[in-house]
Design a protein around this motif. Structure first.
Motif, PDB file in Angstrom:
ATOM      1  N   ASN A 131       0.848  -1.181   0.000  1.00 19.40           N
ATOM      2  CA  ASN A 131       0.000   0.000   0.000  1.00 19.40           C
ATOM      3  C   ASN A 131       0.892   1.242   0.000  1.00 19.40           C
ATOM      4  O   ASN A 131       1.341   1.710   1.041  1.00 19.40           O
ATOM      5  CB  ASN A 131      -0.920  -0.016   1.210  1.00 19.40           C
ATOM      6  N   ILE A 132       1.155   1.793  -1.185  1.00 15.63           N
ATOM      7  CA  ILE A 132       2.060   2.924  -1.336  1.00 15.63           C
ATOM      8  C   ILE A 132       1.530   4.173  -0.628  1.00 15.63           C
ATOM      9  O   ILE A 132       2.288   4.908  -0.001  1.00 15.63           O
ATOM     10  CB  ILE A 132       2.308   3.226  -2.841  1.00 15.63           C
ATOM     11  N   LEU A 133       0.227   4.405  -0.696  1.00 20.86           N
ATOM     12  CA  LEU A 133      -0.334   5.594  -0.057  1.00 20.86           C
ATOM     13  C   LEU A 133      -0.200   5.531   1.459  1.00 20.86           C
ATOM     14  O   LEU A 133       0.045   6.554   2.095  1.00 20.86           O
ATOM     15  CB  LEU A 133      -1.790   5.772  -0.465  1.00 20.86           C
ATOM     16  N   GLY A 134      -0.356   4.340   2.026  1.00 28.17           N
ATOM     17  CA  GLY A 134      -0.198   4.184   3.466  1.00 28.17           C
ATOM     18  C   GLY A 134       1.229   4.454   3.905  1.00 28.17           C
ATOM     19  O   GLY A 134       1.474   5.105   4.925  1.00 28.17           O
ATOM     20  N   ILE A 135       2.189   3.976   3.107  1.00 22.97           N
ATOM     21  CA  ILE A 135       3.599   4.210   3.416  1.00 22.97           C
ATOM     22  C   ILE A 135       3.911   5.698   3.296  1.00 22.97           C
ATOM     23  O   ILE A 135       4.603   6.269   4.140  1.00 22.97           O
ATOM     24  CB  ILE A 135       4.506   3.372   2.481  1.00 22.97           C
ATOM     25  N   LYS A 136       3.374   6.337   2.261  1.00 16.93           N
ATOM     26  CA  LYS A 136       3.609   7.767   2.049  1.00 16.93           C
ATOM     27  C   LYS A 136       3.057   8.578   3.214  1.00 16.93           C
ATOM     28  O   LYS A 136       3.709   9.506   3.702  1.00 16.93           O
ATOM     29  CB  LYS A 136       2.973   8.209   0.738  1.00 16.93           C
ATOM     30  N   GLN A 137       1.871   8.240   3.677  1.00 19.42           N
ATOM     31  CA  GLN A 137       1.272   8.957   4.796  1.00 19.42           C
ATOM     32  C   GLN A 137       2.089   8.770   6.068  1.00 19.42           C
ATOM     33  O   GLN A 137       2.283   9.712   6.839  1.00 19.42           O
ATOM     34  CB  GLN A 137      -0.158   8.495   5.011  1.00 19.42           C
ATOM     35  N   GLN A 138       2.594   7.557   6.290  1.00 21.81           N
ATOM     36  CA  GLN A 138       3.397   7.300   7.484  1.00 21.81           C
ATOM     37  C   GLN A 138       4.704   8.086   7.432  1.00 21.81           C
ATOM     38  O   GLN A 138       5.128   8.653   8.450  1.00 21.81           O
ATOM     39  CB  GLN A 138       3.697   5.796   7.614  1.00 21.81           C
ATOM     40  N   ILE A 139       5.323   8.166   6.268  1.00 21.13           N
ATOM     41  CA  ILE A 139       6.553   8.943   6.126  1.00 21.13           C
ATOM     42  C   ILE A 139       6.284  10.421   6.376  1.00 21.13           C
ATOM     43  O   ILE A 139       7.088  11.108   7.021  1.00 21.13           O
ATOM     44  CB  ILE A 139       7.183   8.706   4.732  1.00 21.13           C
ATOM     45  N   GLU A 140       5.150  10.920   5.901  1.00 19.56           N
ATOM     46  CA  GLU A 140       4.798  12.325   6.142  1.00 19.56           C
ATOM     47  C   GLU A 140       4.582  12.595   7.629  1.00 19.56           C
ATOM     48  O   GLU A 140       4.988  13.639   8.140  1.00 19.56           O
ATOM     49  CB  GLU A 140       3.556  12.697   5.343  1.00 19.56           C
ATOM     50  N   ILE A 141       3.976  11.651   8.331  1.00 18.53           N
ATOM     51  CA  ILE A 141       3.771  11.801   9.776  1.00 18.53           C
ATOM     52  C   ILE A 141       5.117  11.848  10.492  1.00 18.53           C
ATOM     53  O   ILE A 141       5.354  12.698  11.354  1.00 18.53           O
ATOM     54  CB  ILE A 141       2.890  10.657  10.325  1.00 18.53           C
ATOM     55  N   TRP A 142       6.013  10.909  10.134  1.00 23.02           N
ATOM     56  CA  TRP A 142       7.350  10.895  10.749  1.00 23.02           C
ATOM     57  C   TRP A 142       8.110  12.181  10.432  1.00 23.02           C
ATOM     58  O   TRP A 142       8.815  12.711  11.282  1.00 23.02           O
ATOM     59  CB  TRP A 142       8.148   9.690  10.287  1.00 23.02           C
ATOM     60  N   ASN A 143       7.962  12.683   9.210  1.00 18.18           N
ATOM     61  CA  ASN A 143       8.633  13.917   8.813  1.00 18.18           C
ATOM     62  C   ASN A 143       8.154  15.088   9.654  1.00 18.18           C
ATOM     63  O   ASN A 143       8.957  15.908  10.104  1.00 18.18           O
ATOM     64  CB  ASN A 143       8.404  14.173   7.326  1.00 18.18           C
ATOM     65  N   GLU A 144       6.856  15.169   9.891  1.00 13.40           N
ATOM     66  CA  GLU A 144       6.316  16.245  10.719  1.00 13.40           C
ATOM     67  C   GLU A 144       6.840  16.149  12.146  1.00 13.40           C
ATOM     68  O   GLU A 144       7.192  17.165  12.755  1.00 13.40           O
ATOM     69  CB  GLU A 144       4.793  16.197  10.720  1.00 13.40           C
ATOM     70  N   LYS A 145       6.904  14.934  12.692  1.00 12.81           N
ATOM     71  CA  LYS A 145       7.417  14.755  14.052  1.00 12.81           C
ATOM     72  C   LYS A 145       8.884  15.139  14.144  1.00 12.81           C
ATOM     73  O   LYS A 145       9.307  15.799  15.100  1.00 12.81           O
ATOM     74  CB  LYS A 145       7.217  13.311  14.506  1.00 12.81           C
ATOM     75  N   LEU A 146       9.685  14.730  13.144  1.00 14.33           N
ATOM     76  CA  LEU A 146      11.101  15.080  13.156  1.00 14.33           C
ATOM     77  C   LEU A 146      11.305  16.578  12.971  1.00 14.33           C
ATOM     78  O   LEU A 146      12.193  17.163  13.605  1.00 14.33           O
ATOM     79  CB  LEU A 146      11.851  14.309  12.065  1.00 14.33           C
ATOM     80  N   ASN A 147      10.491  17.201  12.131  1.00 16.78           N
ATOM     81  CA  ASN A 147      10.599  18.653  11.953  1.00 16.78           C
ATOM     82  C   ASN A 147      10.262  19.395  13.235  1.00 16.78           C
ATOM     83  O   ASN A 147      10.916  20.375  13.582  1.00 16.78           O
ATOM     84  CB  ASN A 147       9.696  19.131  10.813  1.00 16.78           C
ATOM     85  N   SER A 148       9.243  18.941  13.946  1.00 20.24           N
ATOM     86  CA  SER A 148       8.890  19.603  15.199  1.00 20.24           C
ATOM     87  C   SER A 148       9.961  19.376  16.258  1.00 20.24           C
ATOM     88  O   SER A 148      10.248  20.278  17.050  1.00 20.24           O
ATOM     89  CB  SER A 148       7.535  19.122  15.703  1.00 20.24           C
ATOM     90  N   LEU A 149      10.577  18.217  16.247  1.00 21.94           N
ATOM     91  CA  LEU A 149      11.668  17.949  17.190  1.00 21.94           C
ATOM     92  C   LEU A 149      12.883  18.796  16.856  1.00 21.94           C
ATOM     93  O   LEU A 149      13.501  19.395  17.744  1.00 21.94           O
ATOM     94  CB  LEU A 149      12.036  16.457  17.163  1.00 21.94           C
ATOM     95  N   ALA A 150      13.229  18.870  15.585  1.00 20.67           N
ATOM     96  CA  ALA A 150      14.406  19.635  15.164  1.00 20.67           C
ATOM     97  C   ALA A 150      14.198  21.135  15.337  1.00 20.67           C
ATOM     98  O   ALA A 150      15.165  21.871  15.530  1.00 20.67           O
ATOM     99  CB  ALA A 150      14.745  19.310  13.723  1.00 20.67           C
ATOM    100  N   SER A 151      12.955  21.603  15.262  1.00 26.06           N
ATOM    101  CA  SER A 151      12.713  23.039  15.406  1.00 26.06           C
ATOM    102  C   SER A 151      12.952  23.514  16.842  1.00 26.06           C
ATOM    103  O   SER A 151      13.139  24.706  17.070  1.00 26.06           O
ATOM    104  CB  SER A 151      11.301  23.391  14.962  1.00 26.06           C
TER     105      SER A 151
END
Length: 53
Positions: free
Chosen positions: A3-23
């Protein structure tokens, strides 16, 4: 079928979490440290799951 869309959504969630941590950190060293930690975790995970027992 993967399920490519599910993987894409999970990566976007992780990206948001990492961006908030790095900020929270103003230093570029913090971003590099986070990257190295994630890289080490990824390498160790790949080694653990790909080793023949």
């Amino acid at each position: 079928m993967i399920n490519i869309l599910g993987i894409k959504q999970q990566i976007e969630i992780w990206n948001e979490k990492l961006n908030s941590l790095a900020s929270n950190f103003d230093s570029p060293w913090a971003g590099m440290a986070i990257f190295i930690i994630l890289l080490v975790i990824a390498v160790l995970s790949i080694n653990a799951f790909s080793s023949k027992k």
